[in-house]
Design an enzyme around this catalytic site. Structure first.
Site, PDB file in Angstrom:
ATOM      1  N   THR A  23       0.782  -1.083  -0.012  1.00 45.91           N
ATOM      2  CA  THR A  23       0.130  -0.013  -0.044  1.00 45.91           C
ATOM      3  C   THR A  23       0.748   1.279   0.033  1.00 45.91           C
ATOM      4  O   THR A  23       2.025   1.220   0.186  1.00 45.91           O
ATOM      5  CB  THR A  23      -0.924  -0.237   1.314  1.00 45.91           C
ATOM      6  OG1 THR A  23      -2.171   1.000   0.849  1.00 45.91           O
ATOM      7  CG2 THR A  23      -0.112   0.523   2.363  1.00 45.91           C
TER       8      THR A  23
ATOM      9  N   SER B 187       4.787   0.183   1.380  1.00 45.23           N
ATOM     10  CA  SER B 187       5.679   0.001   0.501  1.00 45.23           C
ATOM     11  C   SER B 187       6.022   1.126  -0.446  1.00 45.23           C
ATOM     12  O   SER B 187       7.016   1.289  -0.929  1.00 45.23           O
ATOM     13  CB  SER B 187       5.407  -1.267  -0.512  1.00 45.23           C
ATOM     14  OG  SER B 187       4.260  -0.926  -1.170  1.00 45.23           O
TER      15      SER B 187
ATOM     16  N   GLY C  93      -5.421   6.420   8.069  1.00 49.41           N
ATOM     17  CA  GLY C  93      -4.800   5.461   6.796  1.00 49.41           C
ATOM     18  C   GLY C  93      -4.001   4.321   7.488  1.00 49.41           C
ATOM     19  O   GLY C  93      -3.196   4.393   8.479  1.00 49.41           O
TER      20      GLY C  93
ATOM     21  N   LYS D  66      -8.417   2.335   2.499  1.00 47.73           N
ATOM     22  CA  LYS D  66      -7.500   2.256   3.527  1.00 47.73           C
ATOM     23  C   LYS D  66      -7.236   3.468   4.446  1.00 47.73           C
ATOM     24  O   LYS D  66      -6.619   3.393   5.116  1.00 47.73           O
ATOM     25  CB  LYS D  66      -6.126   1.674   2.921  1.00 47.73           C
ATOM     26  CG  LYS D  66      -6.035   0.393   2.105  1.00 47.73           C
ATOM     27  CD  LYS D  66      -4.825   0.199   1.435  1.00 47.73           C
ATOM     28  CE  LYS D  66      -4.859  -0.810   0.278  1.00 47.73           C
ATOM     29  NZ  LYS D  66      -3.725  -0.859  -0.412  1.00 47.73           N
TER      30      LYS D  66
END
Length: 181
Positions: free
Chosen positions: A6, A129, A50, A38
């Protein structure tokens, strides 16, 4: 801890705070979903959170964090500290591998299961990521453009999606007006 899958970014800029996140859910090397949400509002829409981590962990932590916010009357800092205490010591929670960004009118925090509650130095934070790519893009756009916080967040996640294979450009955005009344 390396969280893959994400990109979440938060920006406080020109009287607004925005949190944006991509929608991709990845299982191993397969994209399972394109439109996951998310980024969510909690505590009477006064807090935006988040999340980077697994879906089950996200639901568990969103629910637990919302309970803490209710318990502490929306005090984001206090709720974050109490959540990290539980996260480190609870037999179930301590196994969750995740990071959260939580913002309100008053606070701008990164929260981890290691007990970290970190405030940003420059009003820009990113996790996941694709976080480093989005963070670099957002810092450049804050410094060298006239874009709004929301526009910067959107562009930053889009840039990350062009680099990070675990990030897509199906973006959820939430914004708070933080100007003093």
């Amino acid at each position: 801890m390396k969280i893959r899958g994400t990109t979440i970014i938060a920006i406080r800029h020109n009287g607004k705070v925005t949190v944006a996140g991509d929608g991709q859910v990845t299982f191993d090397v397969t994209i399972m979903k394109h439109g996951a949400r998310k980024v969510r509002r909690l505590y009477h829409d006064k807090v935006i959170v988040g999340f980077a981590g697994t879906t089950a962990d996200a639901f568990t932590l969103f629910d637990r964090f919302d309970q803490k916010l209710e318990q502490y009357n929306g005090n984001l800092l206090r709720a974050a500290v109490e959540l990290t205490k539980d996260w480190r010591t609870d037999r179930v929670l301590r196994h969750l591998e995740a990071l959260m960004i939580a913002v309100s009118k008053d606070y701008f925090l990164l929260i981890s299961g290691n007990g970290d509650v970190i405030e940003s130095d420059d009003e820009v934070m990113a996790i996941g990521s694709g976080g480093p790519y989005a963070l670099a893009a957002a810092r450049a756009l804050v410094r060298f453009s006239d874009l709004s916080a929301t526009e910067i967040a959107l562009e930053s996640v889009k840039i990350a999606s062009e680099i990070c294979i675990y990030t897509n450009d199906n973006i959820t955005v939430e914004e708070l007006d933080i100007k003093d009344d």
